[in-house]
Design an enzyme around this catalytic site. Structure first.
Site, PDB file in Angstrom:
ATOM      1  N   SER A   1      24.907   4.839  12.061  1.00 53.64           N
ATOM      2  CA  SER A   1      24.736   3.495  12.635  1.00 53.64           C
ATOM      3  C   SER A   1      26.059   2.927  13.124  1.00 53.64           C
ATOM      4  O   SER A   1      27.130   3.261  12.617  1.00 53.64           O
ATOM      5  CB  SER A   1      24.145   2.562  11.586  1.00 53.64           C
TER       6      SER A   1
ATOM      7  N   ASN B   1      17.397   8.341   1.406  1.00 55.52           N
ATOM      8  CA  ASN B   1      18.513   8.368   2.350  1.00 55.52           C
ATOM      9  C   ASN B   1      19.819   8.641   1.603  1.00 55.52           C
ATOM     10  O   ASN B   1      20.257   7.836   0.785  1.00 55.52           O
ATOM     11  CB  ASN B   1      18.613   7.042   3.125  1.00 55.52           C
TER      12      ASN B   1
ATOM     13  N   LYS C   1       9.985  10.691  14.732  1.00 48.20           N
ATOM     14  CA  LYS C   1      10.129   9.711  15.832  1.00 48.20           C
ATOM     15  C   LYS C   1      11.204  10.187  16.802  1.00 48.20           C
ATOM     16  O   LYS C   1      11.043  10.133  18.021  1.00 48.20           O
ATOM     17  CB  LYS C   1      10.595   8.361  15.269  1.00 48.20           C
TER      18      LYS C   1
ATOM     19  N   ASP D   1       0.870  -1.183   0.000  1.00 53.65           N
ATOM     20  CA  ASP D   1       0.000   0.000   0.000  1.00 53.65           C
ATOM     21  C   ASP D   1       0.907   1.234   0.000  1.00 53.65           C
ATOM     22  O   ASP D   1       1.747   1.388   0.900  1.00 53.65           O
ATOM     23  CB  ASP D   1      -0.877  -0.036   1.247  1.00 53.65           C
TER      24      ASP D   1
ATOM     25  N   TYR E   1      20.268  -1.018  -0.627  1.00 56.42           N
ATOM     26  CA  TYR E   1      19.886  -2.209   0.127  1.00 56.42           C
ATOM     27  C   TYR E   1      19.512  -3.280  -0.890  1.00 56.42           C
ATOM     28  O   TYR E   1      19.306  -2.983  -2.073  1.00 56.42           O
ATOM     29  CB  TYR E   1      18.673  -1.925   1.022  1.00 56.42           C
TER      30      TYR E   1
ATOM     31  N   GLU F   1      30.148   6.578   3.229  1.00 57.26           N
ATOM     32  CA  GLU F   1      30.152   5.168   3.623  1.00 57.26           C
ATOM     33  C   GLU F   1      29.934   4.291   2.386  1.00 57.26           C
ATOM     34  O   GLU F   1      29.650   3.104   2.506  1.00 57.26           O
ATOM     35  CB  GLU F   1      29.115   4.890   4.699  1.00 57.26           C
TER      36      GLU F   1
ATOM     37  N   THR G   1      14.178   2.753   1.372  1.00 57.28           N
ATOM     38  CA  THR G   1      14.915   3.842   2.037  1.00 57.28           C
ATOM     39  C   THR G   1      16.295   4.039   1.403  1.00 57.28           C
ATOM     40  O   THR G   1      17.267   4.343   2.089  1.00 57.28           O
ATOM     41  CB  THR G   1      15.039   3.592   3.560  1.00 57.28           C
TER      42      THR G   1
ATOM     43  N   HIS H   1      19.344  13.615  11.175  1.00 46.91           N
ATOM     44  CA  HIS H   1      19.638  12.657  10.109  1.00 46.91           C
ATOM     45  C   HIS H   1      18.315  11.998   9.720  1.00 46.91           C
ATOM     46  O   HIS H   1      17.548  11.561  10.586  1.00 46.91           O
ATOM     47  CB  HIS H   1      20.635  11.607  10.613  1.00 46.91           C
TER      48      HIS H   1
ATOM     49  N   CYS I   1      26.486   7.272   8.631  1.00 49.15           N
ATOM     50  CA  CYS I   1      25.930   8.566   8.201  1.00 49.15           C
ATOM     51  C   CYS I   1      26.483   9.745   8.999  1.00 49.15           C
ATOM     52  O   CYS I   1      26.183  10.899   8.700  1.00 49.15           O
ATOM     53  CB  CYS I   1      24.413   8.549   8.340  1.00 49.15           C
TER      54      CYS I   1
HETATM   55  P1  HMG Z   1       9.142  -2.203   7.479  1.00 52.16           P
HETATM   56  O1  HMG Z   1       9.153  -3.418   8.322  1.00 52.16           O
HETATM   57  O2  HMG Z   1       9.001  -2.399   6.018  1.00 52.16           O
HETATM   58  O3  HMG Z   1       7.975  -1.215   7.857  1.00 52.16           O
HETATM   59  O4  HMG Z   1      10.478  -1.417   7.783  1.00 52.16           O
HETATM   60  P2  HMG Z   1       7.014  -1.160   9.139  1.00 52.16           P
HETATM   61  O5  HMG Z   1       6.117  -2.333   9.156  1.00 52.16           O
HETATM   62  O6  HMG Z   1       7.842  -0.864  10.357  1.00 52.16           O
HETATM   63  O7  HMG Z   1       6.171   0.120   8.723  1.00 52.16           O
HETATM   64  C1  HMG Z   1       6.759   1.384   8.664  1.00 52.16           C
HETATM   65  C2  HMG Z   1       5.719   2.404   9.137  1.00 52.16           C
HETATM   66  O8  HMG Z   1       4.675   2.483   8.158  1.00 52.16           O
HETATM   67  C3  HMG Z   1       5.036   2.019  10.447  1.00 52.16           C
HETATM   68  O9  HMG Z   1       4.815   3.216  11.155  1.00 52.16           O
HETATM   69  C4  HMG Z   1       3.702   1.459   9.979  1.00 52.16           C
HETATM   70  O10 HMG Z   1       2.665   1.532  10.942  1.00 52.16           O
HETATM   71  C5  HMG Z   1       3.423   2.356   8.801  1.00 52.16           C
HETATM   72  P3  HMG Z   1       5.398   3.384  12.665  1.00 52.16           P
HETATM   73  O11 HMG Z   1       4.812   2.295  13.467  1.00 52.16           O
HETATM   74  O12 HMG Z   1       6.897   3.235  12.537  1.00 52.16           O
HETATM   75  O13 HMG Z   1       4.972   4.763  13.034  1.00 52.16           O
HETATM   76  N1  HMG Z   1       2.485   1.809   7.809  1.00 52.16           N
HETATM   77  C6  HMG Z   1       1.545   2.541   7.185  1.00 52.16           C
HETATM   78  N2  HMG Z   1       1.197   3.837   7.287  1.00 52.16           N
HETATM   79  C7  HMG Z   1       0.201   4.298   6.465  1.00 52.16           C
HETATM   80  N3  HMG Z   1      -0.465   3.497   5.581  1.00 52.16           N
HETATM   81  C8  HMG Z   1      -0.162   2.197   5.462  1.00 52.16           C
HETATM   82  C9  HMG Z   1       0.897   1.666   6.289  1.00 52.16           C
HETATM   83  N4  HMG Z   1       1.458   0.448   6.414  1.00 52.16           N
HETATM   84  C10 HMG Z   1       2.421   0.548   7.350  1.00 52.16           C
HETATM   85  N5  HMG Z   1      -0.822   1.429   4.595  1.00 52.16           N
HETATM   86  C11 HMG Z   1      12.167   0.202   8.017  1.00 52.16           C
HETATM   87  C12 HMG Z   1      10.683  -0.025   7.830  1.00 52.16           C
HETATM   88  C13 HMG Z   1      12.449   1.673   8.151  1.00 52.16           C
HETATM   89  C14 HMG Z   1      12.636  -0.521   9.281  1.00 52.16           C
HETATM   90  C15 HMG Z   1      12.913  -0.379   6.780  1.00 52.16           C
HETATM   91  O14 HMG Z   1      12.607   0.398   5.647  1.00 52.16           O
HETATM   92  C16 HMG Z   1      14.416  -0.439   6.929  1.00 52.16           C
HETATM   93  O15 HMG Z   1      14.959  -1.413   7.426  1.00 52.16           O
HETATM   94  N6  HMG Z   1      15.138   0.638   6.477  1.00 52.16           N
HETATM   95  C17 HMG Z   1      16.599   0.718   6.585  1.00 52.16           C
HETATM   96  C18 HMG Z   1      17.043   1.032   8.006  1.00 52.16           C
HETATM   97  C19 HMG Z   1      16.708   2.435   8.466  1.00 52.16           C
HETATM   98  O16 HMG Z   1      16.446   3.309   7.663  1.00 52.16           O
HETATM   99  N7  HMG Z   1      16.786   2.648   9.793  1.00 52.16           N
HETATM  100  C20 HMG Z   1      16.573   3.965  10.358  1.00 52.16           C
HETATM  101  C21 HMG Z   1      17.375   4.203  11.641  1.00 52.16           C
HETATM  102  S1  HMG Z   1      19.118   3.804  11.444  1.00 52.16           S
HETATM  103  C22 HMG Z   1      19.778   5.153  10.560  1.00 52.16           C
HETATM  104  O17 HMG Z   1      19.157   6.156  10.410  1.00 52.16           O
HETATM  105  C23 HMG Z   1      21.146   4.974   9.988  1.00 52.16           C
HETATM  106  C24 HMG Z   1      21.189   4.702   8.504  1.00 52.16           C
HETATM  107  O18 HMG Z   1      20.929   5.880   7.778  1.00 52.16           O
HETATM  108  C25 HMG Z   1      22.549   4.123   8.113  1.00 52.16           C
HETATM  109  C26 HMG Z   1      23.770   4.902   8.510  1.00 52.16           C
HETATM  110  O19 HMG Z   1      23.906   5.496   9.554  1.00 52.16           O
HETATM  111  O20 HMG Z   1      24.711   4.832   7.729  1.00 52.16           O
HETATM  112  C27 HMG Z   1      20.152   3.660   8.054  1.00 52.16           C
END
Ligand code: HMG
Length: 400
Positions: free
Chosen positions: A321, A289, A255, A42, A156, A92, A165, A246, A124
């Site tokens: 991270s 990102n 968040k 969705d 990814y 990175e 992302t 970030h 990052c």
């Molecule tokens: P996921 O499992 O696909 O998604 O992973 P989810 O099930 O957690 O859903 C995401 C959000 O969408 C949730 O909201 C759902 O409720 C909502 P939340 O509970 O979080 O508020 N949702 C909806 N909303 C509206 N309509 C809908 C609907 N369905 C669901 N129909 C995840 C998401 C970000 C974990 C994944 O994309 C991922 O693994 N991304 C990569 C890691 C990442 O970005 N982490 C962020 C923190 S770490 C960081 O920032 C460092 C980084 O940049 C690296 C570095 O430092 O080098 C990553």
């Protein structure tokens, strides 16, 4: 016993910070609606759940060098290269285990040989380390300027949760005394914790991530560096006009800020978080990102927005991270609007070429040859620099 000479009394310290900021983005763009149509998600999950509309994708002849050079070239064109004695390249998505990507950029931009160039890595976070190191160098000699380049291509695995992302962009910062945009303040709050939330072993081109663990680690780092910031005598939360976080996805900034509000005993209502964050997300929501560049894309969006920020303090939360994070404050310099590159930035973002899903997948799965042969790379990007060939295990770049 010899008497040591009395050191001269310190003079007034000039403001030091970001004098100019320029961004570049990957040549292509993949709308999240296209990804959602492919994988049956969705689209609300992308648009609302993570707060992303589209992501930049690098062309086959783009990499961190071409993006970094494209971001930095306008700074050199405007300000020249005199007194740039240090170039820090934060990334990175490194292309070489030994040679700094910054050396290629130094060459492409014709920077003076009397300079030091180095690549910094800590996920990052590294561009913020570069900014702080630059400030230290300029404090030692305020006539010097430092070019800090943050450049990344975020990848990814296909069909993984992280796929939505990704992104590709660079931000170049010219750091100097008496800056035109932003004066960075002391103190900083810093935080390090050894966590395996996100990493990329040398043999992989795509990152590995534990998505939920990475969000928890980010929030833990927010607490850690805010705690240190207050212990170092930093400002009150109420002082700040906005907060640049970030943004791996823009919802993460909300968040994080709600977490900080809660941690500091404030109400966490939507309006309060919206007022602090909404003006910082415009670029990250459509670029995705960009790792090291992300927090400075947030700054670009904030400064280029409508609100007058003359003299207002802004809070920065830089997270990488693994994990390292830093909270610092900076004051927007009165008259900053005259130094913005809003038109060029919007043209770069609006000028991207849209990909359909098969073309995106083909780019994602393409791998550069590793046999050391002579391989020309077809022209795709219309940017000012391109990766033209691989020859004898060397990357050959071209300036247009
Ligand atoms: P996921 O499992 O696909 O998604 O992973 P989810 O099930 O957690 O859903 C995401 C959000 O969408 C949730 O909201 C759902 O409720 C909502 P939340 O509970 O979080 O508020 N949702 C909806 N909303 C509206 N309509 C809908 C609907 N369905 C669901 N129909 C995840 C998401 C970000 C974990 C994944 O994309 C991922 O693994 N991304 C990569 C890691 C990442 O970005 N982490 C962020 C923190 S770490 C960081 O920032 C460092 C980084 O940049 C690296 C570095 O430092 O080098 C990553």
């Amino acid at each position: 016993m010899t008497t040591l000479p009395t050191p001269p009394a310190p003079g007034p310290t000039p403001a030091i910070g970001i004098h100019d900021l320029s961004l570049a983005t990957g040549h292509f763009v993949l709308p999240h609606a296209t990804l959602a149509a492919h994988n049956g998600t969705d689209v609300g999950k992308y648009h609302i759940g993570i707060g992303q509309r589209s992501m930049s994708v690098a062309a086959a002849d783009e990499d961190i060098v071409t993006l970094g050079a494209a971001a930095a070239a306008p700074l050199i064109a405007t300000h020249g290269s005199d007194n740039i004695r240090t170039v820090v390249f934060a990334t990175e998505s490194s292309i070489d285990q030994a040679k700094s990507a910054g050396v290629y950029v130094h060459s492409l931009l014709g920077l003076p040989s009397a300079s030091r160039v180095v690549e910094l890595k800590q996920a990052c976070y590294a561009a913020t380390a570069g900014l702080q190191f630059a400030i230290g160098l300029i404090r030692r000699d305020p006539t010097q300027r430092v070019l800090v380049i943050a450049s990344d291509v975020s990848r990814y695995d296909l069909d993984s949760p992280g796929e939505a992302t990704q992104g590709a962009a660079a931000v170049a910062l010219l750091v100097s005394a008496d800056p035109a945009l932003l004066a960075v303040e002391d103190p900083s709050g810093v935080f390090t914790a050894d966590v395996m939330d996100f990493w990329r072993p040398n043999y992989r081109t795509a990152a590995l991530v534990d998505g939920q663990e990475s969000i928890t680690a980010y929030l833990q780092a927010v607490e850690g560096c805010w705690k240190d910031y207050t212990e170092q005598g930093g400002r009150d939360l109420e002082d700040f006009a906005a907060f640049c976080y970030h943004q791996p996805f823009t919802k993460m900034a909300y968040k994080a800020h709600r977490h900080l509000l809660n941690y500091t005993g404030h109400a966490t209502d939507e309006d309060r978080a919206y007022a602090a964050i909404a003006r910082t997300t415009a670029y990250n929501a459509v670029i995705g990102n960009s790792y090291t560049a992300s927090v400075y894309l947030a700054l670009a969006a904030l400064l280029e927005g409508e609100q007058d920020l003359d003299g207002r303090p802004v809070g920065f939360l830089s997270y990488g991270s693994g994990s390292v994070a830093e909270f610092f404050a900076a004051t927007v310099v009165p008259g900053y609007r005259d130094a913005l590159r809003t038109q060029a930035h919007r043209a770069a973002v609006d000028g991207r070429t849209e990909l359909d899903y098969p073309a995106y997948r083909a780019l994602h799965t393409a791998v550069l040859p590793t046999d050391g042969g002579d391989h020309r790379i077809a022209a795709q990007t219309t940017g000012p620099f391109r990766l033209a060939a691989l020859r004898g295990h060397k990357r050959i770049y071209e300036t247009r």
